[in-house]
Design a protein around this motif. Structure first.
Motif, PDB file in Angstrom:
ATOM      1  N   PHE A  42      -7.750 -12.388   7.586  1.00 19.44           N
ATOM      2  CA  PHE A  42      -8.505 -11.164   7.857  1.00 19.44           C
ATOM      3  C   PHE A  42      -7.993 -10.057   6.936  1.00 19.44           C
ATOM      4  O   PHE A  42      -7.549  -9.001   7.378  1.00 19.44           O
ATOM      5  CB  PHE A  42      -8.373 -10.763   9.326  1.00 19.44           C
ATOM      6  N   LEU A  43      -8.078 -10.325   5.626  1.00 20.01           N
ATOM      7  CA  LEU A  43      -7.671  -9.340   4.629  1.00 20.01           C
ATOM      8  C   LEU A  43      -8.727  -8.241   4.542  1.00 20.01           C
ATOM      9  O   LEU A  43      -9.843  -8.386   5.044  1.00 20.01           O
ATOM     10  CB  LEU A  43      -7.520 -10.007   3.260  1.00 20.01           C
ATOM     11  N   ASN A  44      -8.369  -7.140   3.908  1.00 21.50           N
ATOM     12  CA  ASN A  44      -9.342  -6.081   3.647  1.00 21.50           C
ATOM     13  C   ASN A  44     -10.529  -6.678   2.903  1.00 21.50           C
ATOM     14  O   ASN A  44     -10.374  -7.261   1.824  1.00 21.50           O
ATOM     15  CB  ASN A  44      -8.687  -4.976   2.809  1.00 21.50           C
ATOM     16  N   ALA A  45     -11.733  -6.538   3.458  1.00 18.58           N
ATOM     17  CA  ALA A  45     -12.915  -7.184   2.882  1.00 18.58           C
ATOM     18  C   ALA A  45     -13.303  -6.603   1.527  1.00 18.58           C
ATOM     19  O   ALA A  45     -14.113  -7.200   0.805  1.00 18.58           O
ATOM     20  CB  ALA A  45     -14.098  -7.069   3.854  1.00 18.58           C
ATOM     21  N   GLU A  46     -12.733  -5.455   1.146  1.00 15.10           N
ATOM     22  CA  GLU A  46     -13.022  -4.883  -0.170  1.00 15.10           C
ATOM     23  C   GLU A  46     -12.315  -5.651  -1.282  1.00 15.10           C
ATOM     24  O   GLU A  46     -12.706  -5.564  -2.444  1.00 15.10           O
ATOM     25  CB  GLU A  46     -12.606  -3.417  -0.216  1.00 15.10           C
ATOM     26  N   LEU A  47     -11.255  -6.391  -0.938  1.00 15.73           N
ATOM     27  CA  LEU A  47     -10.504  -7.138  -1.943  1.00 15.73           C
ATOM     28  C   LEU A  47     -11.312  -8.331  -2.438  1.00 15.73           C
ATOM     29  O   LEU A  47     -11.975  -9.012  -1.658  1.00 15.73           O
ATOM     30  CB  LEU A  47      -9.177  -7.628  -1.360  1.00 15.73           C
ATOM     31  N   ASP A  48     -11.234  -8.603  -3.731  1.00 11.47           N
ATOM     32  CA  ASP A  48     -12.001  -9.708  -4.299  1.00 11.47           C
ATOM     33  C   ASP A  48     -11.574 -11.047  -3.697  1.00 11.47           C
ATOM     34  O   ASP A  48     -12.408 -11.922  -3.463  1.00 11.47           O
ATOM     35  CB  ASP A  48     -11.826  -9.733  -5.825  1.00 11.47           C
ATOM     36  N   LYS A  49     -10.289 -11.215  -3.405  1.00  9.32           N
ATOM     37  CA  LYS A  49      -9.800 -12.490  -2.878  1.00  9.32           C
ATOM     38  C   LYS A  49     -10.268 -12.749  -1.449  1.00  9.32           C
ATOM     39  O   LYS A  49     -10.117 -13.867  -0.944  1.00  9.32           O
ATOM     40  CB  LYS A  49      -8.285 -12.567  -2.958  1.00  9.32           C
ATOM     41  N   ALA A  50     -10.849 -11.738  -0.801  1.00  9.16           N
ATOM     42  CA  ALA A  50     -11.377 -11.942   0.549  1.00  9.16           C
ATOM     43  C   ALA A  50     -12.490 -12.983   0.548  1.00  9.16           C
ATOM     44  O   ALA A  50     -12.692 -13.687   1.542  1.00  9.16           O
ATOM     45  CB  ALA A  50     -11.883 -10.624   1.125  1.00  9.16           C
ATOM     46  N   SER A  51     -13.212 -13.109  -0.561  1.00 11.06           N
ATOM     47  CA  SER A  51     -14.298 -14.090  -0.645  1.00 11.06           C
ATOM     48  C   SER A  51     -13.791 -15.505  -0.454  1.00 11.06           C
ATOM     49  O   SER A  51     -14.487 -16.360   0.098  1.00 11.06           O
ATOM     50  CB  SER A  51     -15.017 -13.980  -2.000  1.00 11.06           C
ATOM     51  N   ALA A  52     -12.565 -15.766  -0.915  1.00  9.10           N
ATOM     52  CA  ALA A  52     -12.009 -17.116  -0.845  1.00  9.10           C
ATOM     53  C   ALA A  52     -11.081 -17.319   0.341  1.00  9.10           C
ATOM     54  O   ALA A  52     -10.983 -18.429   0.870  1.00  9.10           O
ATOM     55  CB  ALA A  52     -11.256 -17.427  -2.143  1.00  9.10           C
ATOM     56  N   GLU A  53     -10.400 -16.245   0.794  1.00  4.20           N
ATOM     57  CA  GLU A  53      -9.341 -16.419   1.780  1.00  4.20           C
ATOM     58  C   GLU A  53      -9.711 -16.008   3.195  1.00  4.20           C
ATOM     59  O   GLU A  53      -9.088 -16.469   4.156  1.00  4.20           O
ATOM     60  CB  GLU A  53      -8.097 -15.638   1.334  1.00  4.20           C
ATOM     61  N   ASN A  54     -10.712 -15.144   3.366  1.00  2.00           N
ATOM     62  CA  ASN A  54     -11.038 -14.665   4.711  1.00  2.00           C
ATOM     63  C   ASN A  54     -11.939 -15.628   5.474  1.00  2.00           C
ATOM     64  O   ASN A  54     -12.600 -16.490   4.889  1.00  2.00           O
ATOM     65  CB  ASN A  54     -11.738 -13.307   4.632  1.00  2.00           C
ATOM     66  N   GLU A  55     -11.938 -15.459   6.799  1.00  2.00           N
ATOM     67  CA  GLU A  55     -12.890 -16.215   7.625  1.00  2.00           C
ATOM     68  C   GLU A  55     -14.300 -15.864   7.185  1.00  2.00           C
ATOM     69  O   GLU A  55     -14.612 -14.695   6.899  1.00  2.00           O
ATOM     70  CB  GLU A  55     -12.693 -15.878   9.098  1.00  2.00           C
ATOM     71  N   ARG A  56     -15.181 -16.874   7.146  1.00  2.00           N
ATOM     72  CA  ARG A  56     -16.518 -16.621   6.620  1.00  2.00           C
ATOM     73  C   ARG A  56     -17.535 -17.573   7.230  1.00  2.00           C
ATOM     74  O   ARG A  56     -17.199 -18.625   7.778  1.00  2.00           O
ATOM     75  CB  ARG A  56     -16.532 -16.746   5.098  1.00  2.00           C
ATOM     76  N   ASN A  57     -18.799 -17.176   7.106  1.00  2.00           N
ATOM     77  CA  ASN A  57     -19.913 -18.001   7.552  1.00  2.00           C
ATOM     78  C   ASN A  57     -20.997 -17.915   6.489  1.00  2.00           C
ATOM     79  O   ASN A  57     -21.468 -16.819   6.159  1.00  2.00           O
ATOM     80  CB  ASN A  57     -20.456 -17.497   8.898  1.00  2.00           C
ATOM     81  N   GLY A  58     -21.381 -19.046   5.926  1.00  2.00           N
ATOM     82  CA  GLY A  58     -22.322 -19.040   4.815  1.00  2.00           C
ATOM     83  C   GLY A  58     -23.635 -19.723   5.130  1.00  2.00           C
ATOM     84  O   GLY A  58     -23.669 -20.786   5.744  1.00  2.00           O
ATOM     85  N   LEU A  59     -24.723 -19.069   4.715  1.00  2.00           N
ATOM     86  CA  LEU A  59     -26.061 -19.656   4.821  1.00  2.00           C
ATOM     87  C   LEU A  59     -26.536 -20.037   3.428  1.00  2.00           C
ATOM     88  O   LEU A  59     -26.411 -19.237   2.487  1.00  2.00           O
ATOM     89  CB  LEU A  59     -27.074 -18.647   5.396  1.00  2.00           C
ATOM     90  N   VAL A  60     -27.062 -21.245   3.287  1.00  2.00           N
ATOM     91  CA  VAL A  60     -27.666 -21.674   2.029  1.00  2.00           C
ATOM     92  C   VAL A  60     -29.170 -21.730   2.251  1.00  2.00           C
ATOM     93  O   VAL A  60     -29.650 -22.440   3.138  1.00  2.00           O
ATOM     94  CB  VAL A  60     -27.133 -23.040   1.574  1.00  2.00           C
ATOM     95  N   ILE A  61     -29.907 -20.961   1.445  1.00  2.00           N
ATOM     96  CA  ILE A  61     -31.357 -20.840   1.601  1.00  2.00           C
ATOM     97  C   ILE A  61     -32.050 -21.444   0.391  1.00  2.00           C
ATOM     98  O   ILE A  61     -31.749 -21.083  -0.751  1.00  2.00           O
ATOM     99  CB  ILE A  61     -31.770 -19.360   1.754  1.00  2.00           C
TER     100      ILE A  61
END
Length: 232
Positions: free
Chosen positions: A128-147
Motif C-alpha cells: 500500500f505504497l503512495n499511489a503517486e509513485l511509479d512503482k505502485a503500478s507493480a508493487e501495490n494491491e491491484r485489480n485489473g480489467l481487460v476489455i
C-alpha cells in the motif's frame, strides 16, 4: 443555468458503497455529542466529508470508438510506455500507459475508458505504497480489467494507495461494458492505470485534471496527433 438545474446539482447522488460509512460517521458523531459539543461538530464535518467522498454524479460521455475517456477523477500522474502487469495476459511488449491519481477529495467511482467485452478480471494482493509513485503500478494491491475493444485489448487497473485499503469491482468477466459505465470504486485515495495499444495517441499531459467518463485521455486513428502542451 435554471433553478431546477441548480437544485439538482446541489444534491449529487451518493453511491451505495458509501451509506454504511456515512451512517457510521453519523452515529459516532451523535455519541461524541453526548460528551462534547466540539467533538460533535468535528464528527459532523467528517460525516459531510464521507458523503462528499462517496458522491456519484452523472457524467456526459462522448460516444465515439476512436476516443478513450478517463477512468477516474483526479490528476494525470503518468503518460508513456510501460509493460502491463503480467497477470493481465497482455504480453511483455510495452503499451501506452496513462495513470490518473485520486486524492481523498476526488470522486472515487471508476468508469470504463472504452466499450467492449470484459475478457478477464484479475486481482493481485500487494503493498500500500503512495499511489503517486511509479512503482505502485507493480508493487501495490491491484485489480485489473481487460476489455476487448474495437481497437484491441485495453486494460484498466485499479491500484490501492497509501490510505486506500479496499478495491471494489462491480462487474464480471464475460460482461459487455459501454464507455463511461461504472465498474468499481476504491476507498480512500488511489490510482487507475489505463493500458492502451501503441496505436493510441495520448491527449493529456502529466499534471492535467481529468474527469471520469468525460475527459478524453487518448484517441485511436491515423488522424490523431499529440496535443501541444504549455505549462503556465
Amino acid at each position: 443555468m435554471s433553478l431546477v438545474d441548480t437544485i439538482r446539482n446541489a444534491f449529487v447522488p451518493i453511491n451505495r458503497e458509501g451509506w454504511p460509512f456515512i451512517a457510521g460517521f453519523a452515529g459516532v458523531s451523535v455519541v461524541l455529542g453526548v460528551f462534547s459539543t466540539s467533538l460533535f461538530w468535528i464528527g459532523v464535518i467528517l460525516t459531510a466529508w464521507c458523503a462528499y467522498f462517496f458522491r456519484d454524479p452523472e457524467r456526459v460521455t462522448p460516444v465515439d470508438d476512436r476516443l478513450v475517456v478517463s477512468p477516474a477523477d483526479g490528476i494525470v500522474s503518468a503518460v508513456g510506455p510501460a509493460v502491463p502487469p503480467r497477470e493481465l495476459g497482455l504480453g511483455e511488449t510495452e503499451m501506452t500507459r496513462i495513470s490518473v491519481f485520486m486524492n481523498v477529495f476526488s470522486c472515487h467511482v471508476n468508469r470504463s475508458p472504452v466499450r467492449g467485452r470484459i475478457v478477464a478480471i484479475e486481482h493481485r494482493p500487494g503493498k500500500f505504497l503512495n499511489a503517486e509513485l511509479d512503482k505502485a503500478s507493480a508493487e501495490n494491491e491491484r485489480n485489473g480489467l481487460v476489455i476487448d475493444s474495437p481497437h484491441g485489448r485495453v486494460a484498466a487497473v485499479q491500484i490501492a494507495g497509501l490510505v486506500a485499503r479496499r478495491i471494489v469491482c462491480w462487474t464480471e468477466a464475460g460482461n459487455d461494458i459501454a464507455v463511461g459505465d461504472r465498474f468499481g470504486l476504491i476507498r480512500f485515495g488511489s490510482r487507475v492505470d489505463v493500458y492502451l495499444p501503441q496505436s493510441a495517441v495520448a491527449k493529456v499531459a502529466i499534471g492535467q485534471t481529468a474527469v471520469a467518463g468525460e475527459t478524453i485521455i487518448a484517441e485511436f486513428g491515423a488522424q490523431a496527433v499529440s496535443p501541444l502542451v504549455r505549462v503556465s
